[in-house]
Design a protein around this motif. Structure first.
Motif, PDB file in Angstrom:
ATOM      1  N   ASP A  34       0.835  -1.214   0.000  1.00 25.59           N
ATOM      2  CA  ASP A  34       0.000   0.000   0.000  1.00 25.59           C
ATOM      3  C   ASP A  34       0.866   1.259   0.000  1.00 25.59           C
ATOM      4  O   ASP A  34       1.744   1.418   0.836  1.00 25.59           O
ATOM      5  CB  ASP A  34      -0.927   0.014   1.228  1.00 25.59           C
ATOM      6  CG  ASP A  34      -1.856  -1.188   1.264  1.00 25.59           C
ATOM      7  OD1 ASP A  34      -2.266  -1.635   0.177  1.00 25.59           O
ATOM      8  OD2 ASP A  34      -2.154  -1.686   2.364  1.00 25.59           O
ATOM      9  N   GLU A  35       0.553   2.157  -0.941  1.00 28.14           N
ATOM     10  CA  GLU A  35       1.346   3.385  -1.087  1.00 28.14           C
ATOM     11  C   GLU A  35       0.496   4.604  -0.720  1.00 28.14           C
ATOM     12  O   GLU A  35      -0.679   4.687  -1.095  1.00 28.14           O
ATOM     13  CB  GLU A  35       1.830   3.503  -2.538  1.00 28.14           C
ATOM     14  CG  GLU A  35       2.880   4.564  -2.726  1.00 28.14           C
ATOM     15  CD  GLU A  35       3.455   4.542  -4.139  1.00 28.14           C
ATOM     16  OE1 GLU A  35       3.236   5.542  -4.852  1.00 28.14           O
ATOM     17  OE2 GLU A  35       4.098   3.548  -4.519  1.00 28.14           O
ATOM     18  N   TYR A  36       1.096   5.529   0.016  1.00 24.92           N
ATOM     19  CA  TYR A  36       0.379   6.738   0.457  1.00 24.92           C
ATOM     20  C   TYR A  36       1.221   7.978   0.182  1.00 24.92           C
ATOM     21  O   TYR A  36       2.441   7.897   0.050  1.00 24.92           O
ATOM     22  CB  TYR A  36       0.101   6.678   1.965  1.00 24.92           C
ATOM     23  CG  TYR A  36      -0.698   5.470   2.400  1.00 24.92           C
ATOM     24  CD1 TYR A  36      -2.091   5.502   2.420  1.00 24.92           C
ATOM     25  CD2 TYR A  36      -0.057   4.290   2.793  1.00 24.92           C
ATOM     26  CE1 TYR A  36      -2.820   4.390   2.815  1.00 24.92           C
ATOM     27  CE2 TYR A  36      -0.780   3.171   3.188  1.00 24.92           C
ATOM     28  CZ  TYR A  36      -2.160   3.230   3.197  1.00 24.92           C
ATOM     29  OH  TYR A  36      -2.875   2.132   3.585  1.00 24.92           O
ATOM     30  N   LEU A  37       0.541   9.130   0.144  1.00 25.46           N
ATOM     31  CA  LEU A  37       1.242  10.418   0.061  1.00 25.46           C
ATOM     32  C   LEU A  37       1.216  11.041   1.457  1.00 25.46           C
ATOM     33  O   LEU A  37       0.139  11.311   2.008  1.00 25.46           O
ATOM     34  CB  LEU A  37       0.574  11.343  -0.962  1.00 25.46           C
ATOM     35  CG  LEU A  37       0.708  10.919  -2.426  1.00 25.46           C
ATOM     36  CD1 LEU A  37      -0.107  11.839  -3.321  1.00 25.46           C
ATOM     37  CD2 LEU A  37       2.179  10.930  -2.869  1.00 25.46           C
ATOM     38  N   ASP A  38       2.398  11.239   2.014  1.00 24.94           N
ATOM     39  CA  ASP A  38       2.559  11.723   3.388  1.00 24.94           C
ATOM     40  C   ASP A  38       1.870  13.079   3.580  1.00 24.94           C
ATOM     41  O   ASP A  38       2.144  14.023   2.845  1.00 24.94           O
ATOM     42  CB  ASP A  38       4.073  11.843   3.664  1.00 24.94           C
ATOM     43  CG  ASP A  38       4.379  12.272   5.081  1.00 24.94           C
ATOM     44  OD1 ASP A  38       3.530  12.081   5.955  1.00 24.94           O
ATOM     45  OD2 ASP A  38       5.496  12.778   5.307  1.00 24.94           O
ATOM     46  N   GLY A  39       0.992  13.146   4.574  1.00 22.93           N
ATOM     47  CA  GLY A  39       0.330  14.416   4.901  1.00 22.93           C
ATOM     48  C   GLY A  39      -0.776  14.796   3.940  1.00 22.93           C
ATOM     49  O   GLY A  39      -1.396  15.849   4.079  1.00 22.93           O
ATOM     50  N   HIS A  44      -0.765  12.167  10.023  1.00 24.89           N
ATOM     51  CA  HIS A  44       0.239  11.725  10.994  1.00 24.89           C
ATOM     52  C   HIS A  44      -0.374  10.725  11.975  1.00 24.89           C
ATOM     53  O   HIS A  44       0.264   9.748  12.363  1.00 24.89           O
ATOM     54  CB  HIS A  44       0.834  12.933  11.727  1.00 24.89           C
ATOM     55  CG  HIS A  44       1.540  13.876  10.808  1.00 24.89           C
ATOM     56  ND1 HIS A  44       1.880  15.159  11.155  1.00 24.89           N
ATOM     57  CD2 HIS A  44       1.983  13.726   9.536  1.00 24.89           C
ATOM     58  CE1 HIS A  44       2.492  15.749  10.143  1.00 24.89           C
ATOM     59  NE2 HIS A  44       2.555  14.894   9.150  1.00 24.89           N
ATOM     60  N   LYS A  45      -1.628  10.967  12.333  1.00 30.39           N
ATOM     61  CA  LYS A  45      -2.328  10.057  13.259  1.00 30.39           C
ATOM     62  C   LYS A  45      -2.495   8.681  12.609  1.00 30.39           C
ATOM     63  O   LYS A  45      -2.210   7.644  13.218  1.00 30.39           O
ATOM     64  CB  LYS A  45      -3.683  10.664  13.647  1.00 30.39           C
ATOM     65  CG  LYS A  45      -4.488   9.838  14.641  1.00 30.39           C
ATOM     66  CD  LYS A  45      -5.743  10.614  15.050  1.00 30.39           C
ATOM     67  CE  LYS A  45      -6.593   9.824  16.028  1.00 30.39           C
ATOM     68  NZ  LYS A  45      -7.286   8.703  15.406  1.00 30.39           N
ATOM     69  N   GLU A  46      -2.955   8.669  11.351  1.00 29.94           N
ATOM     70  CA  GLU A  46      -3.143   7.402  10.618  1.00 29.94           C
ATOM     71  C   GLU A  46      -1.807   6.671  10.447  1.00 29.94           C
ATOM     72  O   GLU A  46      -1.749   5.441  10.516  1.00 29.94           O
ATOM     73  CB  GLU A  46      -3.776   7.667   9.251  1.00 29.94           C
ATOM     74  CG  GLU A  46      -5.235   8.063   9.332  1.00 29.94           C
ATOM     75  CD  GLU A  46      -5.756   8.698   8.042  1.00 29.94           C
ATOM     76  OE1 GLU A  46      -6.984   8.689   7.855  1.00 29.94           O
ATOM     77  OE2 GLU A  46      -4.957   9.215   7.233  1.00 29.94           O
ATOM     78  N   PHE A  47      -0.741   7.460  10.228  1.00 29.46           N
ATOM     79  CA  PHE A  47       0.583   6.848  10.080  1.00 29.46           C
ATOM     80  C   PHE A  47       0.953   6.058  11.340  1.00 29.46           C
ATOM     81  O   PHE A  47       1.382   4.907  11.257  1.00 29.46           O
ATOM     82  CB  PHE A  47       1.652   7.921   9.804  1.00 29.46           C
ATOM     83  CG  PHE A  47       3.048   7.419  10.016  1.00 29.46           C
ATOM     84  CD1 PHE A  47       3.649   6.559   9.098  1.00 29.46           C
ATOM     85  CD2 PHE A  47       3.753   7.755  11.164  1.00 29.46           C
ATOM     86  CE1 PHE A  47       4.915   6.048   9.321  1.00 29.46           C
ATOM     87  CE2 PHE A  47       5.030   7.251  11.391  1.00 29.46           C
ATOM     88  CZ  PHE A  47       5.608   6.390  10.460  1.00 29.46           C
ATOM     89  N   ILE A  52       2.135   1.187  14.492  1.00 27.02           N
ATOM     90  CA  ILE A  52       1.979   0.377  15.707  1.00 27.02           C
ATOM     91  C   ILE A  52       1.466  -1.026  15.353  1.00 27.02           C
ATOM     92  O   ILE A  52       1.873  -2.021  15.949  1.00 27.02           O
ATOM     93  CB  ILE A  52       1.051   1.100  16.725  1.00 27.02           C
ATOM     94  CG1 ILE A  52       1.764   2.347  17.298  1.00 27.02           C
ATOM     95  CG2 ILE A  52       0.652   0.182  17.875  1.00 27.02           C
ATOM     96  CD1 ILE A  52       0.845   3.380  17.921  1.00 27.02           C
ATOM     97  N   GLU A  53       0.585  -1.106  14.354  1.00 28.37           N
ATOM     98  CA  GLU A  53       0.004  -2.405  13.948  1.00 28.37           C
ATOM     99  C   GLU A  53       0.956  -3.238  13.083  1.00 28.37           C
ATOM    100  O   GLU A  53       0.833  -4.455  13.010  1.00 28.37           O
ATOM    101  CB  GLU A  53      -1.285  -2.166  13.146  1.00 28.37           C
ATOM    102  CG  GLU A  53      -2.468  -1.737  13.990  1.00 28.37           C
ATOM    103  CD  GLU A  53      -3.609  -1.204  13.130  1.00 28.37           C
ATOM    104  OE1 GLU A  53      -3.572  -1.397  11.895  1.00 28.37           O
ATOM    105  OE2 GLU A  53      -4.522  -0.584  13.690  1.00 28.37           O
ATOM    106  N   GLY A 263       5.633  13.388  12.008  1.00 32.77           N
ATOM    107  CA  GLY A 263       5.114  12.544  10.938  1.00 32.77           C
ATOM    108  C   GLY A 263       6.008  11.356  10.626  1.00 32.77           C
ATOM    109  O   GLY A 263       6.817  10.919  11.447  1.00 32.77           O
ATOM    110  N   SER A 264       5.895  10.875   9.396  1.00 33.91           N
ATOM    111  CA  SER A 264       6.475   9.578   9.041  1.00 33.91           C
ATOM    112  C   SER A 264       7.991   9.559   8.879  1.00 33.91           C
ATOM    113  O   SER A 264       8.628   8.562   9.183  1.00 33.91           O
ATOM    114  CB  SER A 264       5.840   9.092   7.741  1.00 33.91           C
ATOM    115  OG  SER A 264       6.185   9.972   6.690  1.00 33.91           O
TER     116      SER A 264
END
Length: 282
Positions: A34-39, A44-47, A52-53, A263-264
């Protein structure tokens, strides 16, 4: 007109960038496939929820020259100049990609190596916004001022866990196990653009005290320039504890301490429960 571009390693998200009137270049983050664009489509919360998971550390990819070139093309169309502030060249290849892209724009695009990341990069960006808004300096003069001032930025952080440094191969399993057993809280800094171990303390109270001591050792905070406190993870408990422990640093200088979620880019390596402080030293 002078326009500012900043990458998401600064922990400035899309909403904030819009409020500042600047352009955000997001890093790409991969959790497995899975690829995401930071911010942008990963807060940051979702990151931290995903971090943690997850059993494996996510991977961050640098912003390539093509993406920079596209953005610079768009921003310079009306003859405007661009100042791009990016993560330390010693932590990522993003700076080199931005420099390569800037060559096509005949001196209209200026790239600043922040020699920092996270809230250290953020406060340099905030200073750049301040200088642009004052309207007294040319783009070249602003770049010169940023390159002079960035050497004064201090970024210090106390970590709650060694788990993520171990996962990323930054420390050995033995060091991580011993540190956890003894409740060691490492303090890191970004020095000359690189992450360095700056000290160790037993327990979070001593960690906070060491952080306070190191801020003073740097010559104290220049409150006439931007400064910030950062925290990682899903809880503000460590942040509130640090602000309480360090109240003497702030009370005569500011009514409120600006604080942001990390953040990440740095969050991947420090994990949850870290506290960071960034400022221009006096």
């Amino acid at each position: 007109m002078i326009k500012i571009v900043v990458d998401s390693a600064s922990d400035i998200d899309l909403k904030e960038a819009e409020q500042f009137g600047i352009t955000l270049m997001p890093m790409q983050i991969m959790f497995g496939e899975d690829e995401y664009l930071d911010g942008v489509n990963l807060s940051h919360k979702e990151f931290f929820e995903k971090l943690i998971e997850s059993d494996e550390l996510p991977k961050t990819s640098q912003i390539n020259s093509f993406r920079f070139e596209e953005k610079f093309e768009e921003l310079t169309q009306n003859g405007d100049e661009v100042i791009a502030i990016v993560i330390s060249s010693k932590l990522s290849g993003t700076y080199n990609c931005a420099k390569t892209a800037a060559k096509s724009f005949n001196g209209k695009v200026h790239v600043v190596d922040s020699l920092n990341a996270c809230i250290g990069e953020r406060i340099l960006c905030e200073y750049a916004i301040q200088l642009v808004n004052e309207g007294k300096l040319s783009a070249v003069q602003i770049v010169e001022e940023l390159n002079n001032k960035k050497r004064k930025i201090q970024l210090l952080a106390v970590l709650d866990t060694l788990k993520y440094l171990k996962k990323g191969g930054r420390i050995s399993s033995v060091v991580a196990f011993t540190g956890t057993l003894l409740s060691i809280k490492p303090v890191i800094s970004i020095t000359n653009g690189e992450v360095k171990m700056a000290g160790k303390a037993r327990g979070s109270k001593n960690g906070n005290n060491l952080l306070i001591h190191m801020v003073q050792k740097c010559g104290g905070i220049d409150f006439s320039l931007p400064f910030a406190v950062g925290y990682s993870g899903l809880s503000e408990d460590y942040l509130n504890k640090y602000l309480n422990d360090s109240a003497a640093l702030w009370k005569d200088n500011v009514d409120q301490v600006p604080s942001y979620m990390i953040g990440s880019t740095i969050g991947t390596h420090v994990g949850p429960g870290a506290i960071a402080v960034a400022f221009f030293a006096k």
